[in-house]
Design a protein around this motif. Sequence first.
Motif, PDB file in Angstrom:
ATOM      1  N   LEU A   2      36.353  57.923  51.587  1.00  0.00           N
ATOM      2  CA  LEU A   2      35.732  56.735  51.044  1.00  0.00           C
ATOM      3  C   LEU A   2      35.697  56.802  49.482  1.00  0.00           C
ATOM      4  O   LEU A   2      36.053  55.769  49.124  1.00  0.00           O
ATOM      5  CB  LEU A   2      34.319  56.611  51.559  1.00  0.00           C
ATOM      6  N   LEU A   3      35.849  57.820  49.055  1.00  0.00           N
ATOM      7  CA  LEU A   3      35.629  57.974  47.535  1.00  0.00           C
ATOM      8  C   LEU A   3      37.093  57.566  47.053  1.00  0.00           C
ATOM      9  O   LEU A   3      37.270  56.973  46.297  1.00  0.00           O
ATOM     10  CB  LEU A   3      35.366  59.320  47.045  1.00  0.00           C
ATOM     11  N   ALA A   4      38.129  58.132  47.588  1.00  0.00           N
ATOM     12  CA  ALA A   4      39.508  57.859  47.615  1.00  0.00           C
ATOM     13  C   ALA A   4      39.528  56.497  47.692  1.00  0.00           C
ATOM     14  O   ALA A   4      40.374  55.878  46.786  1.00  0.00           O
ATOM     15  CB  ALA A   4      40.480  58.569  48.252  1.00  0.00           C
ATOM     16  N   LEU A   5      39.326  55.637  48.682  1.00  0.00           N
ATOM     17  CA  LEU A   5      39.441  54.441  48.816  1.00  0.00           C
ATOM     18  C   LEU A   5      38.906  53.489  47.431  1.00  0.00           C
ATOM     19  O   LEU A   5      39.475  52.551  47.103  1.00  0.00           O
ATOM     20  CB  LEU A   5      38.886  53.878  50.195  1.00  0.00           C
ATOM     21  N   LEU A   6      37.840  53.816  47.263  1.00  0.00           N
ATOM     22  CA  LEU A   6      36.960  53.361  46.045  1.00  0.00           C
ATOM     23  C   LEU A   6      37.810  53.316  44.907  1.00  0.00           C
ATOM     24  O   LEU A   6      37.970  52.527  44.061  1.00  0.00           O
ATOM     25  CB  LEU A   6      35.604  53.722  45.954  1.00  0.00           C
ATOM     26  N   SER A   7      38.212  54.652  44.588  1.00  0.00           N
ATOM     27  CA  SER A   7      38.913  54.845  43.226  1.00  0.00           C
ATOM     28  C   SER A   7      40.270  54.002  43.267  1.00  0.00           C
ATOM     29  O   SER A   7      40.807  54.024  42.235  1.00  0.00           O
ATOM     30  CB  SER A   7      39.448  56.427  43.362  1.00  0.00           C
ATOM     31  N   LEU A  11      38.748  51.770  56.512  1.00  0.00           N
ATOM     32  CA  LEU A  11      38.527  53.280  56.946  1.00  0.00           C
ATOM     33  C   LEU A  11      38.716  53.558  58.561  1.00  0.00           C
ATOM     34  O   LEU A  11      38.681  54.392  59.303  1.00  0.00           O
ATOM     35  CB  LEU A  11      37.580  54.100  56.661  1.00  0.00           C
ATOM     36  N   GLN A  12      38.651  52.098  59.054  1.00  0.00           N
ATOM     37  CA  GLN A  12      38.473  52.138  60.588  1.00  0.00           C
ATOM     38  C   GLN A  12      37.430  52.833  61.497  1.00  0.00           C
ATOM     39  O   GLN A  12      37.623  53.686  62.061  1.00  0.00           O
ATOM     40  CB  GLN A  12      39.976  52.465  61.284  1.00  0.00           C
ATOM     41  N   VAL A  13      36.132  52.854  60.592  1.00  0.00           N
ATOM     42  CA  VAL A  13      35.002  53.482  61.202  1.00  0.00           C
ATOM     43  C   VAL A  13      33.762  52.579  61.551  1.00  0.00           C
ATOM     44  O   VAL A  13      33.824  51.537  60.895  1.00  0.00           O
ATOM     45  CB  VAL A  13      34.773  54.627  60.291  1.00  0.00           C
ATOM     46  N   HIS A  14      32.895  52.929  62.342  1.00  0.00           N
ATOM     47  CA  HIS A  14      31.977  52.210  62.613  1.00  0.00           C
ATOM     48  C   HIS A  14      30.921  52.058  61.345  1.00  0.00           C
ATOM     49  O   HIS A  14      30.813  53.063  60.456  1.00  0.00           O
ATOM     50  CB  HIS A  14      31.128  52.917  64.038  1.00  0.00           C
TER      51      HIS A  14
END
Length: 183
Positions: free
Chosen positions: A67-72, A88-91
Amino acid sequence: MPQPPAPKPLAQDPIAEARRHWEEHGWGDAADGMAAVTAVMRTSQILLTRVESVLKPFGLTFSRFELLALLSFTATGALPMAKAGARLQVHPTSVTNAVDRLENAGLAVRRPHPSDGRTVLVAITPAGRDLVPEAVAALNKQVFSRPGFGQEDLTALAGILTRFRRQAGDFDESPGEGVTAGP
């Protein structure tokens, strides 16, 4: 930081033993599939254990790191929580849990969407931005640059798994097209 010692190996391959039992019980037509699926799942457990051990000193799990990497990667450092979960393909519950923990660690914050009052954004903090490259460097050094597969195996494995995921409906991207990371 060195990798933690591997657990003591078993005396025999439990997946090969399961395959033998499958065949003995008359399920031989599915034995290859059972062995392949089980081997992929066990390999996933081994790799996740390695990744989690590298991220532990940073106070991260792999899901929080993702999640942090995605935001970065985003231009603004923020995404709607629903979009982060989809990427991220998560619930949604998993995203909420990860954001809660990242907020508690001062690595991310929730904030209202500037034009949609129904949407909540998750945004990376300066501390989160500082942590991502440190965690990436550790993962690259300790796991990703030497994952335990030769280069030819890595290329073949990535191709096989990508093809499987596409055929399973995991994504609908045409070969050669990129995925953008903006909000």
